[in-house]
Design a protein around this motif. Structure first.
Motif, PDB file in Angstrom:
ATOM      1  N   UNK A  97     -76.997 107.424  55.885  1.00  0.00           N
ATOM      2  CA  UNK A  97     -76.907 106.004  56.224  1.00  0.00           C
ATOM      3  C   UNK A  97     -76.263 105.766  57.589  1.00  0.00           C
ATOM      4  N   UNK A  98     -75.131 106.406  57.845  1.00  0.00           N
ATOM      5  CA  UNK A  98     -74.341 106.115  59.037  1.00  0.00           C
ATOM      6  C   UNK A  98     -74.643 107.102  60.166  1.00  0.00           C
ATOM      7  N   UNK A  99     -74.449 106.633  61.384  1.00  0.00           N
ATOM      8  CA  UNK A  99     -74.652 107.496  62.543  1.00  0.00           C
ATOM      9  C   UNK A  99     -73.401 107.471  63.415  1.00  0.00           C
ATOM     10  N   UNK A 100     -73.349 108.376  64.377  1.00  0.00           N
ATOM     11  CA  UNK A 100     -72.247 108.434  65.337  1.00  0.00           C
ATOM     12  C   UNK A 100     -72.845 108.411  66.743  1.00  0.00           C
ATOM     13  N   UNK A 101     -72.806 107.267  67.417  1.00  0.00           N
ATOM     14  CA  UNK A 101     -73.406 107.190  68.750  1.00  0.00           C
ATOM     15  C   UNK A 101     -72.609 108.004  69.771  1.00  0.00           C
TER      16      UNK A 101
END
Length: 285
Positions: A97-101
């Motif tokens: 679900x989550x990302x790390x830009x």
């Protein structure tokens, strides 16, 4: 909703803003710089090596005792579902679900939010919290969240996770704990003993939990404010003195938020959660 909003705010600030990523990364680099010696990292590594097994055994033993003593499988089943739900949702958040830009703060682009190890430790303690008698819950909440705080701090010491990863794990477990309490309240009804015990003397463990939570929340807020106003040069150019400060900031955030979250879970569960009954009464929910 409150806990979900805190989780989202933590993610957005620490993962999607330059300031948040910088504070997180500086704390992680501080751990690598000052806690890299074997004599320092050894105890943390040993703790995390055994932590999943110990946590699972503790939760399993208390759940089994609850089944055998009360002949009620609902409460233990919900405790097990809490453990599985919290750990499963953490993996889903982290990997799907989550990302790390990439904000040019560090070379790490893989998302590590929330921490799986910390989630498992806190969720195991939350499962125990659900199945113990009401009178024991203040002590279990205090010891359980201290255990979760040690688990979270150990992941920073070993440079496995940043402070935000640990805080996110606490909030995931808190959300599942309150959800479990609401479900059990619907299934078991209100606590007939709550009104009678509310006016009695508070246990020492409850007062200590409140003191540590208040102190921890204030310390965490102060540490975050200090980290925000300090200079933020390129991560690789940080000297040892500021690195030590940011390491301290990370540890204060982890420990302070562990105790504050523990109190929130305890208070919400005490108000909206379910009582412990020795067995389901016929004719009742």
């Amino acid at each position: 909703m409150f806990l979900a909003a805190l989780f989202w705010a933590c993610y957005r600030f620490f993962i999607h803003t330059k300031l948040g990523q910088w504070i997180d990364e500086a704390a992680l680099l501080g751990g690598e710089t000052f806690l890299k010696a074997d004599k320092t990292r050894g105890p943390a590594l040993a703790f995390l090596d055994y932590m999943p097994v110990v946590s699972a055994l503790l939760a399993g033993v208390f759940i089994l005792i609850a089944v055998l003593r009360r002949r009620d499988v609902l409460q233990p089943a919900v405790a097990g579902a809490l453990l599985l739900g919290a750990t499963g949702s953490t993996q889903l958040f982290k990997h799907v679900v989550l990302d790390r830009p990439d904000l040019n703060i560090s070379g790490a682009s893989m998302n590590s939010f929330p921490s799986g190890h910390t989630t498992f430790a806190a969720a195991a303690m939350a499962a125990i919290f659900i199945v113990v008698p009401v009178a024991k819950r203040p002590l279990v909440a205090l010891l359980g969240w201290l255990y979760a705080a040690i688990a979270g701090a150990s992941t920073l010491v070993l440079s496995w996770h940043r402070p935000s990863d640990v805080i996110g794990a606490y909030l995931v477990v808190a959300w599942w704990s309150v959800l479990a309490g609401l479900f059990l309240r619907h299934a078991h009804g209100n606590d007939p003993d709550r009104a009678g015990t509310a006016s009695g003397p508070r246990p020492v463990s409850q007062m200590l939990l409140r003191f540590l939570a208040a102190t921890g929340a204030l310390a965490a807020a102060g540490a975050l404010a200090l980290a925000a106003v300090m200079p933020h040069p390129t991560i690789g150019t940080l000297q040892k003195a500021p690195l030590l400060v940011f390491l301290a900031v990370g540890l204060v955030l982890i420990i302070g938020m562990a105790m504050a979250t523990g109190l929130v879970v305890y208070e919400l569960f005490s108000r909206y959660g379910a009582p412990i009954r020795r067995r389901l009464v016929r004719g009742m929910k």
